[in-house]
Write a protein that holds these residues in place. Structure first.
Motif, PDB file in Angstrom:
ATOM      1  N   LEU A  53       0.859  -1.193   0.000  1.00 56.99           N
ATOM      2  CA  LEU A  53       0.000   0.000   0.000  1.00 56.99           C
ATOM      3  C   LEU A  53       0.892   1.240   0.000  1.00 56.99           C
ATOM      4  O   LEU A  53       2.032   1.184   0.467  1.00 56.99           O
ATOM      5  N   PRO A  54       0.368   2.371  -0.501  1.00 56.30           N
ATOM      6  CA  PRO A  54       1.204   3.574  -0.615  1.00 56.30           C
ATOM      7  C   PRO A  54       1.907   3.950   0.686  1.00 56.30           C
ATOM      8  O   PRO A  54       3.091   4.288   0.654  1.00 56.30           O
ATOM      9  N   ASN A  55       1.207   3.864   1.842  1.00 58.30           N
ATOM     10  CA  ASN A  55       1.878   4.340   3.059  1.00 58.30           C
ATOM     11  C   ASN A  55       2.954   3.380   3.550  1.00 58.30           C
ATOM     12  O   ASN A  55       3.583   3.620   4.566  1.00 58.30           O
ATOM     13  N   GLN A  56       3.157   2.319   2.800  1.00 61.41           N
ATOM     14  CA  GLN A  56       4.251   1.413   3.156  1.00 61.41           C
ATOM     15  C   GLN A  56       5.503   1.695   2.315  1.00 61.41           C
ATOM     16  O   GLN A  56       6.473   0.960   2.394  1.00 61.41           O
ATOM     17  N   LEU A  57       5.419   2.770   1.499  1.00 59.88           N
ATOM     18  CA  LEU A  57       6.546   3.098   0.623  1.00 59.88           C
ATOM     19  C   LEU A  57       7.167   4.425   1.036  1.00 59.88           C
ATOM     20  O   LEU A  57       6.557   5.228   1.731  1.00 59.88           O
ATOM     21  N   SER A  58       8.367   4.636   0.538  1.00 58.83           N
ATOM     22  CA  SER A  58       9.034   5.921   0.787  1.00 58.83           C
ATOM     23  C   SER A  58       8.427   6.986  -0.123  1.00 58.83           C
ATOM     24  O   SER A  58       7.706   6.668  -1.070  1.00 58.83           O
ATOM     25  N   GLY A  59       8.745   8.256   0.164  1.00 59.95           N
ATOM     26  CA  GLY A  59       8.211   9.350  -0.639  1.00 59.95           C
ATOM     27  C   GLY A  59       8.582   9.212  -2.109  1.00 59.95           C
ATOM     28  O   GLY A  59       7.749   9.378  -2.989  1.00 59.95           O
ATOM     29  N   GLY A  60       9.841   8.875  -2.355  1.00 57.73           N
ATOM     30  CA  GLY A  60      10.284   8.740  -3.735  1.00 57.73           C
ATOM     31  C   GLY A  60       9.541   7.623  -4.459  1.00 57.73           C
ATOM     32  O   GLY A  60       9.134   7.768  -5.609  1.00 57.73           O
ATOM     33  N   GLN A  61       9.368   6.519  -3.763  1.00 53.87           N
ATOM     34  CA  GLN A  61       8.643   5.395  -4.370  1.00 53.87           C
ATOM     35  C   GLN A  61       7.198   5.782  -4.653  1.00 53.87           C
ATOM     36  O   GLN A  61       6.622   5.417  -5.674  1.00 53.87           O
ATOM     37  N   GLN A  62       6.614   6.548  -3.718  1.00 50.46           N
ATOM     38  CA  GLN A  62       5.235   6.972  -3.938  1.00 50.46           C
ATOM     39  C   GLN A  62       5.158   7.915  -5.143  1.00 50.46           C
ATOM     40  O   GLN A  62       4.231   7.821  -5.943  1.00 50.46           O
ATOM     41  N   GLN A  63       6.148   8.799  -5.249  1.00 45.35           N
ATOM     42  CA  GLN A  63       6.105   9.715  -6.379  1.00 45.35           C
ATOM     43  C   GLN A  63       6.291   8.963  -7.687  1.00 45.35           C
ATOM     44  O   GLN A  63       5.664   9.271  -8.683  1.00 45.35           O
ATOM     45  N   ARG A  64       7.130   7.932  -7.653  1.00 45.11           N
ATOM     46  CA  ARG A  64       7.293   7.127  -8.868  1.00 45.11           C
ATOM     47  C   ARG A  64       5.977   6.443  -9.226  1.00 45.11           C
ATOM     48  O   ARG A  64       5.632   6.318 -10.391  1.00 45.11           O
ATOM     49  N   THR A  65       5.265   6.014  -8.205  1.00 46.91           N
ATOM     50  CA  THR A  65       3.959   5.407  -8.466  1.00 46.91           C
ATOM     51  C   THR A  65       3.029   6.424  -9.124  1.00 46.91           C
ATOM     52  O   THR A  65       2.314   6.122 -10.090  1.00 46.91           O
ATOM     53  N   ALA A  66       3.043   7.657  -8.584  1.00 48.49           N
ATOM     54  CA  ALA A  66       2.173   8.692  -9.134  1.00 48.49           C
ATOM     55  C   ALA A  66       2.544   8.983 -10.586  1.00 48.49           C
ATOM     56  O   ALA A  66       1.662   9.169 -11.434  1.00 48.49           O
ATOM     57  N   ILE A  67       3.841   8.979 -10.868  1.00 47.71           N
ATOM     58  CA  ILE A  67       4.267   9.194 -12.250  1.00 47.71           C
ATOM     59  C   ILE A  67       3.806   8.029 -13.120  1.00 47.71           C
ATOM     60  O   ILE A  67       3.299   8.204 -14.223  1.00 47.71           O
ATOM     61  N   GLY A  68       3.944   6.838 -12.569  1.00 51.47           N
ATOM     62  CA  GLY A  68       3.486   5.652 -13.274  1.00 51.47           C
ATOM     63  C   GLY A  68       2.010   5.755 -13.612  1.00 51.47           C
ATOM     64  O   GLY A  68       1.572   5.466 -14.723  1.00 51.47           O
TER      65      GLY A  68
END
Ligand SMILES: Nc1ncnc2c1ncn2[C@@H]1O[C@H](COP(=O)(O)OP(=O)(O)OP(=O)(O)O)[C@@H](O)[C@H]1O
Ligand SMILES: [Mg+2]
Lengths: 755, 232
Positions: B134-149
């Protein structure tokens, strides 16, 4: 300083969610007020009723003889510590109301009468009648009644202490206060009515009250023994014997009110628990929403206790204020409503409102505690996470990396919906429970009326004969359609269920009224078979009412007669078995009214009216209550679904806003968020019906076990359809609200998110 | 001109508290161009981007995408426009918290008729092993990469990024910038990126500087460098 921050938040929260808190608040006031009014009224009335036993000197039992009691009988009873009081009555028909009136002389020593309105009769042509019977027949003080050819004026309305429930006979399942009533006249007036319909009824009281029901039973057995002994000697045998403890006219009100009180309290607890969960879920969402703030506050030194107190303050304030207002309303408005409801069903004496600690505990202390505990537990659990977890907004109880996996073969929409379901499990469970409970209430409202109607139709279409007579002695009639039969009353042996009367009919060969093949055994009525779960081949054992003798029969089949517990057998077999002799009969079935024999030989005349009195009375006493159930059911339903579906959308406002920015249409978002809730609602609505039905069936049987007779639980399918339809119809309103809410979610929520 | 911005004005508030945030913006961006929007805080960058993204509207002027004027579009048409042509990345990642990483990206793919392969993209993003979290289990950078994805999985014509690195550290920021650069080169999407990190302008095809609601500078960058070579 700190306190101010939280206080301001308290007011802001109240303001921003004013609608929600108002609805919950009003609902709580309604529920608490209604239940407290109900408990206050019923407890006050119950107290008046119980005090009445001593105050009005209520009898310990009564019996009826075929002729006046001999002095030897009186002395024999006095020796056993039993005082006997003459309590003769007349059974007369009132021309205006076509109702049966049981008229007594003024009483001075036993079963005293409470005056409710007007005055006791002073002149021979005056009569005071039961207040409830008068209400049901729209009679009031000053009206005239034609009874036995005489015109009598109603001088007053009264409540008999020995007829708080207007049961005519012990074997009646329900009383019928419309077609049966009690009345009192002056001695002179009473004597002037003649003795054609005179019953030699006596009441008795023990010189010292019986300490327990068991003792009362033993003492009643002694009275019966004395009576039977006297009957053997003189031939003056009792035709009726009824100890007070098994006299429904006296006992029913107490039993029923006790049952009602318990039901009402449970009803309130369930409502409070549901609302407490609604609150808990609301708070839980607020905490999630404010995770960052909480984390920061905790990190900067606020204690967990301070936060818990803060989050508890609003719901507790709402409940406490609602409880206070609810109680005020309970003791004023709702008390009257509830008292009127009881006065609609029972003929109770006047009462004074008593402060009621029990009602206060049930309607105030327990609800507030329930609300407190449920919310506290939730808060303690939720706030026990570390400040860091709050700051990271990671409030899930799940371990890292252990998010539930869904099969990626499912379409995204389906997985998305399932995620919504998983995210909102507590909401959906509360919705399910709320709907279940609402369905119980709706079922009461939807099922009982048709059930009673059906039963009534069933009875009228399965009458043995239009007119049925029971005679004191065999007399002949000229009427061609009349058919002779024999009948005797036995009773079931006390087991799990109370002992109750069963009429045993001896039917003439080739009967035109009872179309039956007896074979080697007897037929039992559908009512008998239904209540005791009997079918062909079973053995039944019945005992004689005032004797030791038992009779066993083999059930050969079930005869379609729903009105009462009855056994049918061949007439000659019955005559022989009970020693009546060949050719004996003591009753007629007839298509036409019999007019050509002396009424003095008539014991009872039974028509459809007599058999349907149960259903008539049920309708009178149920009427308003059923509507109330419907209203409450729909209200609970709407409230719970409205609040929780609103929460689900609010909780996901950020996501909804984001999906909007991504380019999802409102329609698609509805298909996710509204769809899931709707699916849960519809499934709960329809899914809980069988369960609710099953529980109702069980409850119904449990309650009916206490009553004589049998009312089959048969619900027309249309009742369920209507129930489901009402649920779905009311839900569409909420769908529209949800869709409006989704539409109203602004795209700027996601843009402005400062985390 | 692929994106044509003409005379855009935007005011907020009424009477006394009225502020002119955009005071007439004219700008053209070509297809496939990587455009960086710079300017101090409060200069109106986000406002302009939001109007471009069809989630806010201008008071005056118009924006045309491939010749089609957005001002003529109603709410429905704007939704369709966003759905068909746009990818959006924010400073705050705005992932859907109860969907896992892969599902978050799939919410983007759902909107497209010819989306990129999600698993492949997850690998490109370096998120493949995290896809079930889930998103809150990731770092900020990983979350931003997800958002870019999520934004690029539908292979949008235009990718709008509002300070995508604003909440990230140096190293992670560079990774994200590299990713956006790769996407731009590989799929040829037009990228408009808001930032107030001046160094980022070096990786752009076009640099636009806003100041107090007007364009202060607008030039083509001839000495474009790779994101890896950026330094600040
Ligand atoms: N909805 C609104 N209502 C009122 N004023 C607004 C609104 N949105 C933006 N503003 C104002 O418009 C101005 C420009 O805001 P904008 O968000 O576009 O700035 P920005 O250049 O993105 O700044 P930053 O670099 O800090 O993100 C600000 O002064 C802001 O206060
Ligand atoms: Mg900005």
């Amino acid at each position: 300083m700190r306190r101010n921050v939280l206080k301001r938040r308290f007011i802001r929260e109240l303001k921003s969610e004013f609608g929600k808190y108002l609805v919950i608040f009003l609902f709580l006031i309604g529920a608490i007020g209604f239940v407290s009014g109900f408990l206050v009224a019923s407890n006050s009335m119950l107290a008046a009723y119980e005090d009445g036993f001593a105050k009005y000197r209520v009898e310990d039992g009564n019996f009826e003889l075929s002729s006046p009691a001999e002095t030897e009988l009186q002395t024999a009873l006095i020796e056993e510590g039993v005082a006997l009081y003459e309590n003769f009555y007349l059974t007369e028909e009132v021309k205006e109301t076509e109702a049966k009136l049981r008229i007594f002389k003024k009483r001075t020593e036993v079963n005293l009468i409470c005056l409710m309105e007007g005055a006791f009769p002073e002149k021979a042509d005056e009569i005071a009648i039961d207040r409830m019977h008068a209400d049901n027949n729209r009679l009031s003080v000053g009206d005239s009644l034609t009874i036995g050819g005489k015109t009598l004026q109603i001088s007053g309305l009264v409540a008999f202490s020995d007829y708080s429930a207007l049961y005519e006979k012990a074997s009646d399942m329900m009383f019928d206060a419309t077609k049966f009533g009690v009345a009192v006249m002056t001695e002179e007036g009473f004597d002037g009515m003649g003795d054609t319909h005179l019953h030699y009824s006596y009441s008795w009281r023990y010189d010292t009250p019986a300490e327990s029901d068991k003792k009362a039973g033993e003492r009643a057995d002694i009275v019966l023994e004395v009576l039977m002994g006297n009957g053997m000697r003189t031939g003056n045998v009792p035709v009726n014997f009824l100890p007070a403890m098994s006299n429904l006219a006296i006992q029913f009100v107490g039993d029923d009110m006790g049952r009602d009180n318990k039901m009402m309290a449970v009803f309130l607890y369930i409502i409070i628990a549901i609302l407490a969960f609604v609150f808990a879920i609301t708070i839980s969402n607020t905490i999630t929403k404010e995770a960052l703030v909480i984390g920061t506050l905790r990190a900067s030194g606020y204690t967990k206790g301070e936060l818990i107190r803060h989050y508890l303050a609003l719901p507790m304030t709402v409940v406490a204020v609602a409880a206070v207002l609810g109680n005020i309303l309970g003791y004023t408005v709702f008390k009257e409503v509830a008292a009127n409801m009881y006065y609609n069903s029972y003929s109770l004496p006047t009462f004074v409102t008593l402060w009621n600690a029990d009602a206060f505990i049930r309607t105030t202390v327990i609800p507030v505690l329930l609300m407190f505990i449920i919310n506290l537990v939730m808060l303690v659990r939720k706030l026990s996470l570390s400040p860091l977890r709050f700051i990271r907004r990671d409030l899930s109880k799940r371990k890292k990396g252990k998010a539930i996996r869904l099969n990626s073969k499912w379409s995204l929409m389906n997985r998305f919906r399932l995620r919504i379901l998983l995210q909102n499990v507590p909401n959906y469970i509360t919705i399910l429970v709320g709907i279940f409970f609402a369905n119980v209430l709706l079922l009461f409202g939807f099922v009982l009326p048709p059930l009673v109607d059906n039963y009534e139709k069933d009875i009228t279409s399965n009458l043995i004969a239009k007119y049925q007579y029971v005679l004191k002695a065999p007399v002949e009639t000229e009427e061609k359609s009349a058919e002779k039969y024999s009948v005797t009353a036995l009773q079931t042996v006390k087991g799990k269920l109370k002992s109750e009367e069963v009429m045993v009919y001896g039917i003439a060969e080739g009967s035109a009224y009872v179309d039956a093949e007896f074979g080697d055994g007897v037929l039992i009525s559908t009512a008998y078979a239904g209540k005791y779960g009997l079918s062909a081949g079973d053995e039944i054992t019945l005992e004689e009412s005032f004797g030791e003798q038992v009779h066993s029969f083999t059930v050969a089949g079930v005869y379609d007669y729903p009105a009462a517990l009855a056994v049918f057998m061949e007439q000659e077999e019955l005559n022989e078995r009970f020693g009546f002799g060949e050719g004996y009969f003591n009753g007629y079935f007839s298509d036409r009214e019999l007019v050509d024999f002396d009424e003095r030989f008539l014991a009872t005349k039974i028509t459809a009216d007599d058999l349907t009195k149960t259903t008539r009375q049920l309708k009178v006493s149920m009427g308003e209550l059923m509507d109330l159930f419907l209203v409450f059911g729909v209200a609970v339903f709407l409230l719970v679904i409205y609040l929780l579906s609103k929460l689900i959308i609010e909780k996901n406002a950020q996501s909804i806003s984001m999906t909007k920015i991504l380019g999802y249409t409102d329609g698609e978002i509805n298909k996710l968020y509204v769809w899931m809730t709707s699916a849960v609602v519809v499934i709960s609505l329809i899914g809980t019906i069988p369960l609710v039905n099953y529980i109702m069936k069980y409850l119904f049987a449990a309650v009916l076990a206490d009553y004589p007779g049998w009312l089959p639980y048969r619900v027309p399918f249309t009742a369920f359809v209507r129930m489901g339809a009402l649920g779905i119809l009311s839900y569409t309103v909420i769908i529209l609200i949800q869709m409006k809410k989704v539409k109203g979610v602004s795209k700027s929520i996601a843009l402005k998110s400062v985390e | 001109m692929f994106i044509e911005i003409k005379g855009i004005k935007r005011n907020f508030g009424e009477g006394e508290s009225r502020v002119e945030v955009l005071k007439g913006i004219d700008l053209g961006i070509e297809k496939g161009e990587f455009c960086v929007l710079l300017g101090p805080s409060g200069s109106g960058k986000t406002t302009l981007l939001n109007i471009l993204g069809g989630i806010d509207s201008a008071d005056e002027g118009y924006i045309a995408i491939d010749g089609e004027k957005m001002a003529d579009m109603n709410e429905k048409a704007l939704t369709r426009y966003r759905r068909k042509h746009l990818g959006y990345v924010f400073q705050m990642y705005n992932l859907i918290p109860n969907l896992n990483i892969k599902e978050n990206i799939e919410t983007g793919a759902y909107l497209s008729e010819n989306p990129l392969d999600v698993d492949e993209l997850l690998k490109v993003l370096g998120l493949y092993e995290h896809r079930h979290k889930l998103p809150n289990q990731l770092s900020g950078g990983q979350q931003q990469r997800t958002a870019i994805g999520r934004a690029i999985v539908k292979n949008p014509d235009i990718l709008l990024c509002d300070e995508p690195t604003g909440a990230l550290d140096y190293k992670t920021s560079k990774e994200i910038l590299k990713l956006i650069e790769e996407v731009n080169q590989k799929y040829g999407n037009t990228v408009v990126m808001v930032t107030h990190n001046d160094a980022i302008k070096h990786m752009a095809d076009r640099v636009v500087k806003l100041h107090d609601g007007t364009i202060r500078e607008n030039y083509k960058n001839d000495k474009k460098v790779s994101a890896t070579e950026l330094d600040w």
